[in-house]
Scaffold this motif. Structure first.
Motif: not given
Length: 192
Positions: A101-120
């Motif tokens: 994002v913003y041309g200079m930063y990486w955002m770290l996310n952890i995916v959660t939930g079951k398949a086809d339940e998009p969350q992080a």
DNA sequence: GTTAAGATTCCG
DNA sequence: GGAATCTTAACG
């Protein structure tokens, strides 16, 4: 009691402290496949362990996190639909979602939930480092981590010592564009 | 193909 | 308050 057994253990780590030893257990799949609103606060006080070309590996306690939940949540990237970028959020929990994002930063996310339940869960801060952009800069996390499985990866994992940390909840940061009610959801958690 | 905006940070 | 800096998604 049972909380220590609830999650499948896939590894153990020993930490040397000042005369004490703290045993950590790597979090297994079951920890991540729960709903993001359960997983997110549970990540507070856990340890992010990075062996990213560094020896010895580095360890950081997670101190601040945010939940992004499903296609309804206008602040969640999944509300834009299933795209190349959001694809990993549709997979089963325990994977890593990173984006630029913003041309200079990486955002770290952890995916959660079951398949086809998009969350992080966005990792906004770890001990000694405040701000999601600074976290990835310090830990040297970039796009090469996209899709990495926390349960089997050699260079990144999360572990806990069995105890849970106290925390405070407040609205998420930088999502004004999402509007109500999402902008007011207390889905940001910080260690107390 | 072009363009607007972004789950941010740092400087003034 | 505004710049830095570039990918993504929306639109034509």
């Amino acid at each position: 009691m049972l909380t220590a057994m609830r999650y499948s253990n896939s590894g153990r780590d020993m930490k040397r402290g000042s005369g004490t030893e703290m045993e950590l257990t790597t979090l297994g799949r079951d920890f991540y496949t729960r709903d993001v609103l359960e997983v997110t606060p549970d990540l507070i006080g856990k340890f992010l362990i990075i062996s990213n070309g560094h020896s010895p590996e580095r360890r950081f306690m997670i101190t601040e996190v945010e939940a992004y939940r499903g296609t309804d949540d206008k602040a969640c990237h999944a509300s834009k639909g299933r795209t190349a970028r959001t694809e990993i959020m549709y997979h089963t929990g325990g994977k890593i979602y990173v984006y630029f994002v913003y041309g200079m930063y990486w955002m770290l996310n952890i995916v959660t939930g079951k398949a086809d339940e998009p969350q992080a869960v966005l990792i906004r801060g770890v001990e000694g480092i405040s701000g999601p952009g600074r976290v990835t800069r310090e830990l040297e996390i970039d796009g090469s981590f996209y899709g990495t499985d926390l349960i089997s990866s050699e260079r990144i994992r999360i572990a806990g010592n069995g105890s849970s940390a106290h925390y405070n909840a407040s609205p998420r940061i930088g999502i004004g564009y999402a509007g109500e009610p999402w902008i007011s959801k207390p889905w940001r958690f910080m260690i107390r």
